[in-house]
Every structure is written in structure tokens, then in C-alpha cells.
Design a protein around this motif. Structure first.
Motif: not given
Length: 70
Positions: A3-10, A44-46, A53-59, A63-67
């Protein structure tokens, strides 16, 4: 089957950048409650929110969500 999950690093990213969660939620035009759910890995966000989020953080999103495969 894996199974795949995503860990948020925000939480870590915003702390490093000294950005308050409420302020960031306003920047990406979402409620504090919805943003809290994202930061705490409850939802998980839309795509639109993820992009903002990616655009504002310039990332990159990776780098934000780790699979994580389990």
C-alpha cells in the motif's frame, strides 16, 4: 500487495521557515481547520491546494509529501 501512503512534511517545513499555520492557510486560501487536517496527515489536499502549497513554498511536491510504501 504493497500500500502507498504519503507523509506530509508541512509541519517541519513551516517551522523551519518560521511561518505560522494560520497565516499560511490564508495565503493558500483555505480554512485553518482544513489546513490543520492536511498538516496532521488526516487528509490529502486537492490538486489545486497541493499546487498552491508547492508554489507558495517554492518547493517540489516530493519535498513536501514523502511517499511511503508499506
Amino acid at each position: 500487495m504493497k500500500t502507498v501512503e504519503y507523509k506530509c512534511r508541512l509541519r517541519v517545513i513551516l517551522a523551519e521557515k518560521e511561518i505560522k499555520h494560520g497565516d499560511f492557510a490564508k495565503q493558500i486560501n483555505t480554512s485553518a481547520a482544513a489546513f490543520s487536517s492536511i498538516v496532521n496527515n488526516r487528509t490529502l489536499p486537492s490538486f489545486e491546494t497541493t499546487y498552491k502549497i508547492s508554489e507558495v513554498l517554492e518547493m517540489d511536491i516530493k519535498e513536501i509529501w514523502v511517499k511511503i510504501e508499506k
